[in-house]
Design a protein around this motif. Structure first.
Motif, PDB file in Angstrom:
ATOM      1  N   ASP A 121       0.895  -1.333   0.088  1.00 19.28           N
ATOM      2  CA  ASP A 121      -0.123   0.088   0.097  1.00 19.28           C
ATOM      3  C   ASP A 121       0.917   1.237  -0.070  1.00 19.28           C
ATOM      4  OD1 ASP A 121      -2.323  -1.212   0.028  1.00 19.28           O
ATOM      5  OD2 ASP A 121      -2.724  -1.374   2.254  1.00 19.28           O
ATOM      6  N   ASN A 122       2.078   1.111  -0.012  1.00 14.29           N
ATOM      7  CA  ASN A 122       2.998   2.215   0.134  1.00 14.29           C
ATOM      8  C   ASN A 122       3.885   2.290  -1.142  1.00 14.29           C
ATOM      9  OD1 ASN A 122       5.594   3.457   0.900  1.00 14.29           O
ATOM     10  ND2 ASN A 122       4.518   4.147   2.680  1.00 14.29           N
ATOM     11  N   LEU A 123       4.113   3.394  -1.883  1.00 17.31           N
ATOM     12  CA  LEU A 123       4.826   3.227  -2.993  1.00 17.31           C
ATOM     13  C   LEU A 123       6.264   3.070  -2.703  1.00 17.31           C
ATOM     14  CD1 LEU A 123       3.952   6.315  -5.340  1.00 17.31           C
ATOM     15  CD2 LEU A 123       3.989   3.805  -5.646  1.00 17.31           C
ATOM     16  N   ARG A 250       1.091  16.029  -1.207  1.00 15.41           N
ATOM     17  CA  ARG A 250       0.115  15.278  -0.530  1.00 15.41           C
ATOM     18  C   ARG A 250      -1.363  15.970  -0.424  1.00 15.41           C
ATOM     19  NH1 ARG A 250       3.164  10.795   2.138  1.00 15.41           N
ATOM     20  NH2 ARG A 250       1.714  10.646   3.755  1.00 15.41           N
ATOM     21  N   THR A 251      -2.545  15.060  -0.400  1.00 22.13           N
ATOM     22  CA  THR A 251      -3.413  16.027  -0.335  1.00 22.13           C
ATOM     23  C   THR A 251      -4.653  15.396   1.024  1.00 22.13           C
ATOM     24  OG1 THR A 251      -4.859  14.356  -1.422  1.00 22.13           O
ATOM     25  CG2 THR A 251      -3.750  16.214  -2.638  1.00 22.13           C
ATOM     26  N   THR A 252      -3.999  14.380   1.550  1.00 28.95           N
ATOM     27  CA  THR A 252      -4.817  14.171   2.877  1.00 28.95           C
ATOM     28  C   THR A 252      -4.121  14.233   3.976  1.00 28.95           C
ATOM     29  OG1 THR A 252      -3.879  11.779   2.688  1.00 28.95           O
ATOM     30  CG2 THR A 252      -6.049  12.278   1.504  1.00 28.95           C
ATOM     31  N   ARG A 254       0.068  15.674   6.029  1.00 25.70           N
ATOM     32  CA  ARG A 254       1.336  16.039   5.843  1.00 25.70           C
ATOM     33  C   ARG A 254       1.312  17.020   4.566  1.00 25.70           C
ATOM     34  NH1 ARG A 254       5.076  11.204   4.826  1.00 25.70           N
ATOM     35  NH2 ARG A 254       4.148  10.499   6.769  1.00 25.70           N
ATOM     36  N   LEU A 279      -0.838  11.888  -6.165  1.00 22.36           N
ATOM     37  CA  LEU A 279      -1.433  10.644  -6.419  1.00 22.36           C
ATOM     38  C   LEU A 279      -2.713  10.497  -6.657  1.00 22.36           C
ATOM     39  CD1 LEU A 279       1.091   8.532  -4.223  1.00 22.36           C
ATOM     40  CD2 LEU A 279       0.970   8.624  -6.784  1.00 22.36           C
ATOM     41  N   GLU A 280      -3.550  11.533  -5.912  1.00 23.32           N
ATOM     42  CA  GLU A 280      -5.055  11.480  -5.988  1.00 23.32           C
ATOM     43  C   GLU A 280      -5.587  12.376  -7.246  1.00 23.32           C
ATOM     44  OE1 GLU A 280      -2.951  12.730  -3.254  1.00 23.32           O
ATOM     45  OE2 GLU A 280      -3.624  11.367  -1.738  1.00 23.32           O
ATOM     46  N   GLY A 302       7.984  11.421   2.121  1.00 26.01           N
ATOM     47  CA  GLY A 302       6.925  10.383   1.890  1.00 26.01           C
ATOM     48  C   GLY A 302       7.225   9.618   0.830  1.00 26.01           C
ATOM     49  N   ALA A 303       6.298   8.529   0.942  1.00 25.66           N
ATOM     50  CA  ALA A 303       6.652   7.544  -0.221  1.00 25.66           C
ATOM     51  C   ALA A 303       6.620   7.932  -1.543  1.00 25.66           C
ATOM     52  CB  ALA A 303       5.560   6.506  -0.009  1.00 25.66           C
ATOM     53  N   GLN A 304       5.475   8.712  -1.885  1.00 25.51           N
ATOM     54  CA  GLN A 304       5.802   9.439  -3.109  1.00 25.51           C
ATOM     55  C   GLN A 304       6.932   9.857  -3.767  1.00 25.51           C
ATOM     56  OE1 GLN A 304       4.305  11.084  -0.638  1.00 25.51           O
ATOM     57  NE2 GLN A 304       5.367  12.998  -0.511  1.00 25.51           N
ATOM     58  N   TYR A 403       3.382  13.558  10.703  1.00 24.02           N
ATOM     59  CA  TYR A 403       1.887  13.865  10.103  1.00 24.02           C
ATOM     60  C   TYR A 403       1.421  15.263  10.497  1.00 24.02           C
ATOM     61  CZ  TYR A 403       1.369   9.245   8.344  1.00 24.02           C
ATOM     62  OH  TYR A 403       1.567   7.986   7.700  1.00 24.02           O
TER      63      TYR A 403
HETATM   64  N1  UDP Z   1      -0.146   9.177   0.245  1.00 24.82           N
HETATM   65  C1  UDP Z   1      -0.674  10.058  -0.791  1.00 24.82           C
HETATM   66  N2  UDP Z   1      -1.334  11.032  -0.598  1.00 24.82           N
HETATM   67  C2  UDP Z   1      -1.516  11.580   0.901  1.00 24.82           C
HETATM   68  C3  UDP Z   1      -1.093  10.562   1.890  1.00 24.82           C
HETATM   69  C4  UDP Z   1      -0.215   9.325   1.396  1.00 24.82           C
HETATM   70  O1  UDP Z   1      -0.366   9.599  -1.792  1.00 24.82           O
HETATM   71  O2  UDP Z   1      -1.909  12.766   1.133  1.00 24.82           O
HETATM   72  C5  UDP Z   1       0.148   8.072  -0.096  1.00 24.82           C
HETATM   73  C6  UDP Z   1       1.885   7.813  -0.128  1.00 24.82           C
HETATM   74  O3  UDP Z   1       2.676   8.339  -1.037  1.00 24.82           O
HETATM   75  C7  UDP Z   1       2.072   6.338   0.363  1.00 24.82           C
HETATM   76  C8  UDP Z   1       0.670   6.038   0.893  1.00 24.82           C
HETATM   77  O4  UDP Z   1      -0.324   6.920   0.400  1.00 24.82           O
HETATM   78  O5  UDP Z   1       2.272   5.797  -0.964  1.00 24.82           O
HETATM   79  C9  UDP Z   1       0.884   5.723   2.244  1.00 24.82           C
HETATM   80  O6  UDP Z   1       1.222   6.905   3.021  1.00 24.82           O
HETATM   81  P1  UDP Z   1       2.094   7.065   4.288  1.00 24.82           P
HETATM   82  O7  UDP Z   1       1.798   8.170   4.899  1.00 24.82           O
HETATM   83  O8  UDP Z   1       1.559   6.029   5.171  1.00 24.82           O
HETATM   84  O9  UDP Z   1       3.506   6.814   4.401  1.00 24.82           O
HETATM   85  P2  UDP Z   1       4.632   7.393   4.002  1.00 24.82           P
HETATM   86  O10 UDP Z   1       4.294   8.434   2.748  1.00 24.82           O
HETATM   87  O11 UDP Z   1       5.110   8.089   5.032  1.00 24.82           O
HETATM   88  O12 UDP Z   1       5.820   6.352   3.593  1.00 24.82           O
END
Ligand code: UDP
Length: 535
Positions: A121-123, A250-252, A254, A279-280, A302-304, A403
């Motif tokens: 679930d995490n990129l 990020r839109t949800t 951070r 990503l959204e 973040g993972a993106q 966060y």
């Molecule tokens: N993610 C996103 N937008 C957001 C928050 C999260 O696209 O606003 C994506 C993020 O890139 C990752 C996944 O959702 O692939 C999980 O995010 P999380 O915050 O758990 O992990 P992190 O980015 O800190 O590794």
């Protein structure tokens, strides 16, 4: 038999006979469970018991034959994450004769790679733990080709980016859950179990705080070849044209709270167009397309940010960190950008102004909420100016801070970009050579004694054999001289193929002399055999 495998006709009776007669055969690489990959003929999987099964017959092979050490703690790691106790692989044993009393096996005719995805679930996890290791494990074994079948045993659903896994082979990957639909006993005609860890560069902090792996074995070259492979499969071509800056938002959570202001200041400072992606709002394909032509990528940690592997050489990666987070301690993207041959510039900015942060103490703990903690602990966290070093994965102070939303202080942000970024490098980097020198040839020494306290040591050698085929900007030689019996040595960098040393050279003394060649300041060759020189 099942629909899924019906394209490939297999001789069911022949396969069953082979399994009954030969049993399972296993031959592995690796000395330890953490570096092991096993190849099997006729490895079976019982979907009811959720266990792999090894059938013993007179012809079966189990190498390594570890006896009970197979359970200490496991035969191998099923994911690329080292020694994680939820990711172990093992099998049950049965005599092949037991097949008579078992459900009829369903044979999988494809060459199969069996593994666990770590966190689909995490990129970041998808690329670092799964896609790169799968891609390079497949490169390692030639029968894991485009026709290979991937089987994911971690037990998760498809996850948000299953399409990326589909790019690795022409066959649909199978999930653990789906195996049940094929029957009670599945037998993989030929399979590989486990993943290469050669490509991973980061450890997530399960036993020590997170950081780069101790012994990184991948360079930017392999990352970029993998990225090119994915782009080809996605029909993405690198965008040509004007320079532009990408802000990956990020839109949800951070969030960057003053995004418009940040975009404007970047555009003004660098006189470039700016675009935002998320990503959204975009497909991952179109994001890769945009990033592959960008001059700079700006994003909250973040993972993106794993998408920075698609940036062109010479581009800059700018990573933003919320208040009280020390960028030095969270470096998966810095490490990636800094791999030799990645040719990316990396800059970290951190929010140091508490008034510019927005905290969310009331959220669920996994989104950084802290109201479930004792009052004292909450107060300590709120007063702390930096998250102390910690282990993965549920440290509430870390989650609380990571966060946060941030208003980026434009002045300090631009300052750090001006200080760190080399402008002329942006997007103009050439592929640097990575060819190392060979040994210098025919090293020789000659000595002479001038007086009771004066001696000379002349050392000469021929150029490395590969140099005559190369265009090298700068060729230098390094000579180490050590007096026999001493612990220290004197190093010298020399431009030519001979040199006479007289300082610090004593008469009637034995010196050990090592010589090596260096290309362009940092490409070191091997030392030639040591010279023993007596004055
Ligand atoms: N993610 C996103 N937008 C957001 C928050 C999260 O696209 O606003 C994506 C993020 O890139 C990752 C996944 O959702 O692939 C999980 O995010 P999380 O915050 O758990 O992990 P992190 O980015 O800190 O590794």
């Amino acid at each position: 038999q099942s629909q899924e495998f019906s394209q490939v006709r297999i001789d069911y009776h022949g396969a069953l006979l082979a399994l009954q007669e030969h049993g399972t055969r296993m031959v592995c690489t690796g000395k330890m469970h953490t570096d092991r990959i096993c190849r099997f003929d006729y490895l079976c999987y019982c979907t009811e018991a959720e266990e792999f099964v090894f059938f013993h017959s007179n012809a079966s092979v189990m190498l390594p034959n570890l006896g009970p050490r197979r359970f200490q703690p496991a035969l191998l790691d099923l994911s690329s994450v080292e020694d994680h106790n939820t990711q172990y692989f093992n099998f049950l044993e049965l005599p092949a004769a037991a097949l008579k009393f078992m459900p009829k096996p369903v044979f999988v005719p494809d060459v199969t790679l069996i593994l666990n995805r770590f966190n689909p679930d995490n990129l970041m996890h998808i690329f670092h733990d799964d896609l790169l290791p799968i891609y390079y494990t497949m490169q390692q074994y030639s029968d894991l080709d485009d026709e290979a079948r991937l089987v994911f045993m971690e037990g998760w659903g498809e996850g948000a980016h299953f399409d990326l896994y589909r790019l690795l082979s022409s066959k649909q990957p199978l999930l653990k859950e789906q195996l049940k639909t094929f029957g009670k006993l599945m037998c993989f005609t030929k399979s590989y179990v486990g993943l290469s860890k050669m490509t991973t560069w980061y450890q997530y902090g399960f036993v020590q705080p997170q950081g780069p792996k101790a012994n990184i074995l991948i360079s930017g070259n392999e990352i970029r070849q993998f990225a090119s492979f994915l782009m080809e499969r996605l029909n993405v071509t690198q965008e040509e044209g004007d320079d532009y800056i990408v802000v990956f938002k990020r839109t949800t959570n951070r969030l960057i709270l003053n995004e418009a202001e940040l975009l404007l200041s970047l555009a003004q400072e660098f006189q470039m167009r700016t675009v935002t992606v998320s990503l959204e709002e975009q497909s991952f394909d179109s994001i890769i397309q945009i990033i592959s032509g960008a001059t700079m990528l700006v994003s909250m940690h973040g993972a993106q940010m794993i998408s920075s592997m698609f940036l062109p050489r010479g581009a800059a990666v700018v990573e933003l960190f919320p208040y009280a987070i020390n960028p030095e301690q969270y470096t998966p993207y810095k490490t990636l950008a800094s791999l030799p041959g990645m040719d990316l510039q990396y800059v970290a900015w951190r929010n140091t102004m508490e008034e510019n942060t927005v905290t969310y103490p009331d959220r669920h703990w996994d989104q950084g909420g802290i109201v479930h903690l004792e009052k004292e602990e909450q107060e300590r966290i709120l007063a702390s100016k930096e998250v102390p070093r910690h282990l993965c994965c549920r440290n509430p102070e870390w989650l609380f801070r990571i966060y946060q939303d941030t208003t980026v202080d434009i002045a300090s942000f631009l300052d750090i970009l001006r200080e760190t970024l080399k402008k002329p490098n942006l997007k103009k980097a050439k592929v640097a050579s990575t060819v190392h020198p060979g040994r210098v040839r025919e090293p020789k020494c000659q000595t002479s004694v001038q007086a009771t306290n004066e001696a000379k040591l002349s050392v000469s050698w021929q150029i490395p054999w590969n140099l005559k085929y190369l265009k090298v900007k700068e060729v230098k030689y390094e000579v180490w001289i050590q007096e026999q019996g001493e612990n220290t040595y004197m190093p010298y960098i020399l431009p030519h193929q001979n040199y006479t040393f007289s300082e610090n050279i004593k008469p009637f003394t034995t010196y050990l002399v090592w010589v090596r060649c260096i290309f362009n300041k940092n490409l070191l060759g091997p030392f030639a055999d040591v010279l023993i020189c007596k004055t």
